[in-house]
Write a protein that holds these residues in place. Structure first.
Motif: not given
Length: 351
Positions: A223-233, A294-306
């Motif tokens: 829910d906070l970090a998920w691995q991506l396929d190489h083709a994602a780049v 990897w796609a990474v989701r981090k919380p901030t005071k303005d909502g999460h950033v990806t």
């Protein structure tokens, strides 16, 4: 540990004359020297040794006009064309916060400096300032351009000129520190992660909890970090290139992080390289060096950033991509949609 090269400066110059077109980094690797030693060998010829005075350097660069700033690691070369402005100098971290050139500088890694001036066959002169860490690895380079104020540039080089003009450079390797303790339990990692109010808190969090960066992504939960396929780049570049969607591209090394903020337009793959060749931003990314995305989701005071983060075979961060946003505003929906639609990593089922 100090590692003096077995090659003399004369040896290095002779070998370089036989391979003048080879990229500096490639030449240094092939001949078992550092890039810093290659440049140092030219002192008294095409190079001048400089003092590393961060305040004098950065404030002086604000007066030279348009230049190209280059920061790189083994897998990504990040180039920005513009002027140095918005300078703030501190012993632990310095900043250049200009419209085009945006840097986060860690001065302790800036150990050696040189000014290079080479006469070219077409009659022009190629000028650059190059800075290296104690291992002889390049941390940042500044290249003059046709619009650069040469008089201001020459004055700055004169002010920074080192009293000792030597053509050798002893290098000292950095040894990666072993973990001080076992990583904290997953519950502590998740709790600290979900409590963040600013993305800049992330480094302190994982350091406190004894997690190497990639280990933290692999552990925290999908829910906070998920691995991506190489083709994602390449897929990410295709989705954002040529649109008005502004992104942020962070690349660098232990001594300097360089940031691009804005849309990207011209993306051109060539062999193992994925290149961005825009008017004021050039990026050269070795796709074949990417071992994990990897796609990474981090919380901030303005909502999460990806973000999208790419890692190499040593589990070291190569480059990061964010959607550009302003303080006090949430992440752009368009950027979030781009990342969340990228293909996921999957392990083929055994036959």
């Amino acid at each position: 540990m100090t590692e003096p090269t077995s090659k003399t400066a004369e040896d290095i110059r002779r070998l370089r004359a036989l391979n003048p077109q080879m990229r500096e980094r490639d030449f240094a690797r092939i001949h078992s020297i550092s890039e810093g030693q290659l440049v140092a060998a030219e002192v008294g010829h095409t190079a001048t040794r400089l003092k590393v005075d961060m305040s004098m350097l950065l404030h002086g660069l604000t007066g030279v006009g348009e230049v190209m700033a280059l920061t790189r690691n083994e897998s990504a070369v990040h180039e920005k064309i513009g002027v140095y402005e918005g300078v703030s100098v501190n012993a632990h971290a310095s900043i250049v916060l200009g419209e085009q050139i945006d840097l986060r500088i860690f001065p302790s890694r800036w150990v050696h400096g040189y000014a290079i001036e080479k006469a070219m066959e077409d009659g022009t002169t190629k000028r650059s300032l190059q800075f290296f860490d104690r291992a002889g690895n390049a941390v940042h380079k500044v290249h003059a351009r046709p619009a650069t104020d040469v008089a201001a540039w020459t004055k700055l080089v004169s002010e920074l000129r080192h009293d000792e003009q030597v053509d050798t450079l002893d290098v000292t390797a950095y040894v990666k520190a072993a973990p001080e303790a076992a990583p904290a339990p997953l519950s502590e990692l998740r709790a600290g992660w979900e409590a963040m109010t600013d993305t800049h808190q992330f480094f302190g969090l994982i350091k406190k909890l004894n997690y190497p960066r990639l280990d933290a992504l692999e552990t925290v939960g999908e829910d906070l970090a998920w691995q991506l396929d190489h083709a994602a780049v390449e897929g990410m570049f295709r989705k954002v290139a040529g649109t008005d969607l502004p992104i942020m591209v962070f690349a660098g090394n232990e001594g300097c992080i360089q940031i691009h903020s804005g849309p990207i337009h011209k993306v051109s793959p060539m062999g193992p390289w994925l290149n961005v060749m825009d008017e004021t931003f050039h990026l050269h990314l070795r796709i074949d060096h990417v071992v994990a995305a990897w796609a990474v989701r981090k919380p901030t005071k303005d909502g999460h950033v990806t973000s999208v983060e790419l890692y190499d075979e040593n589990r070291e961060l190569i480059i990061q991509f964010f959607g550009k946003r302003h303080e006090g505003h949430g992440e752009r929906d368009e950027w979030r949609a781009v990342v969340e639609q990228l293909p996921l990593f999957s392990t083929p089922n055994a036959a």
